[in-house]
Design an enzyme around this catalytic site. Structure first.
Site, PDB file in Angstrom:
ATOM      1  N   CYS A 113       0.836  -1.205   0.000  1.00  0.00           N
ATOM      2  CA  CYS A 113       0.000   0.000   0.000  1.00  0.00           C
ATOM      3  C   CYS A 113       0.871   1.255   0.000  1.00  0.00           C
ATOM      4  O   CYS A 113       0.601   2.208  -0.736  1.00  0.00           O
ATOM      5  CB  CYS A 113      -0.934  -0.006   1.205  1.00  0.00           C
ATOM      6  N   CYS A 210      -5.898  -2.949   6.890  1.00  0.00           N
ATOM      7  CA  CYS A 210      -6.954  -1.929   6.828  1.00  0.00           C
ATOM      8  C   CYS A 210      -8.246  -2.442   6.212  1.00  0.00           C
ATOM      9  O   CYS A 210      -9.334  -2.089   6.659  1.00  0.00           O
ATOM     10  CB  CYS A 210      -6.456  -0.704   6.072  1.00  0.00           C
TER      11      CYS A 210
END
Length: 377
Positions: A113, A210
């Site tokens: 990410c 997440c």
């Protein structure tokens, strides 16, 4: 910059520079925005939405995080922009995550990410749309300019240092990025947030992956990858249980194996020591220093060096094979441009293919790569 404060001359110089801060709705990005504003920069916030939850998804806190980010920006008197990177996240982070688990490896999506979203898509958006001079994030790392290149250093707070997650950055990306809280300990960050009346001052740190949020990892993974139950065996080939799927287990895992109290075994806990993908067998053994769990070294590929050159052949440096691990002294042997062989000074337990190996020379994060295979003898 090596301090969270700036002199009048620095404030004057900074006043012409525009910084886009990645506002997550957490305390670290909140204080980053505050400190940069105090240092004289033109500060604006940018909130990223990276995951499209459905209407029944009660685990994703994106709406609450956006609300908190907006409240902080309002308090600081700065503009907040929003951007949706869900498509980029799915293509470049989530599909990689699934493919690695399907192959029996243990990936780190947070590193991907940072590489593909926070310091690529975000930086491009900040450049092209918002005309940024710098971007800033609430990561606990530092930067230092040396000989025309920008180095990435560990954060001051050793317990919070996040350089492990940022090893894929180039020195050019580091040069375009500011990390104000990297100069601080976490309690000081919370103290500043409380003093400035920021709503995030006592907000719990986000943990875990997440896009999974608070739900059980096993339940989440099962919605995307079909589980394939199989046998649990000892290194000698004795079947002592069943597993629900190899993808749910990682090397060195102790909890959640569903075995114990076996006849003819001692009281030592059981650990995962291997995953036999060909036979769909989970191999377990007793003791956290069982020989099957130990490695003398590893091969690391998909290399990325912050300065684009990396350590010399035969260099003695240190490595982390997982986050918050003590540094492991090692020697590096260069195989080719994308592969190195790493020999540890002492055997190391539970080195896990698919995870990242990140290398350091003192305080400097050199870069790293993906653990491919292990050297056992």
């Amino acid at each position: 910059m090596t301090s969270t404060t700036a002199s009048p001359a620095e404030i004057a110089a900074n006043s012409s520079k525009k910084v886009i801060v990645g506002m997550s709705g957490g305390v670290d990005s909140s204080v980053s925005a505050y400190l940069l504003k105090q240092q004289g920069y033109q500060v604006e916030g940018l909130f990223m939405k990276n995951w499209e939850e459905d209407d029944t998804d009660e685990y994703c806190a994106a709406a609450e995080d956006l609300k908190d980010a907006q409240a902080v920006c309002d308090k600081l008197g700065i503009k907040l922009h929003t951007v949706n990177f869900a498509a980029e996240y799915w293509d470049n982070v989530f599909e990689y995550f699934l493919a690695e688990y399907k192959a029996g490896r243990t990936p780190n999506p947070d590193i991907m990410c940072n590489k593909e979203i926070k310091f690529k898509a975000f930086l491009e958006f900040a450049d092209d749309i918002l005309d940024a001079d710098y971007i800033a994030m609430g990561h606990y790392v530092r930067r230092r300019d040396t000989d025309g290149k920008t180095e990435m250093l560990r954060g001051i707070d050793g317990n919070k240092d996040q350089s492990y997650f940022l090893y894929t950055l180039s020195h050019e990306q580091v040069a375009r990025s500011l990390f104000p809280v990297g100069e601080l300990e976490k309690p000081e960050v919370r103290r500043i947030a409380e003093e400035q009346g920021l709503i995030t001052h006592d907000k719990k740190d986000s943990t875990g992956i997440c896009f999974i949020g608070e739900r059980k990892f096993k339940d989440f993974l099962a919605t995307y990858l079909p589980a394939q139950p199989g046998n649990i065996e000892t290194p000698e080939g004795d079947i002592i249980g069943r597993h629900e799927g190899l993808m749910y287990h990682t090397l060195g895992q102790r909890k959640g194996l569903g075995i114990g109290g076996m006849k003819n075994s001692n009281d030592d806990p059981w650990y995962v020591v291997d995953k036999d993908m060909a036979r769909n067998v989970l191999v377990v053994a007793q003791g956290h220093e069982h020989p099957r769990l130990m490695s003398k070294g590893m091969r690391v590929n998909q290399l990325h060096w912050v300065d684009r050159t990396g350590p010399a052949d035969g260099a003695t440096i240190s490595v982390k094979t997982r986050y918050r691990q003590q540094d492991i002294p090692c020697t590096v042997k260069i195989i080719d441009e994308q592969t190195i062989e790493v020999l540890f000074d002492e055997p190391v337990a539970a080195v896990t293919p698919g995870q990242s190996a990140v290398f350091y020379d003192g305080e400097v994060c050199l870069g790293g790569g993906i653990i491919d295979t292990l050297i056992k003898d």
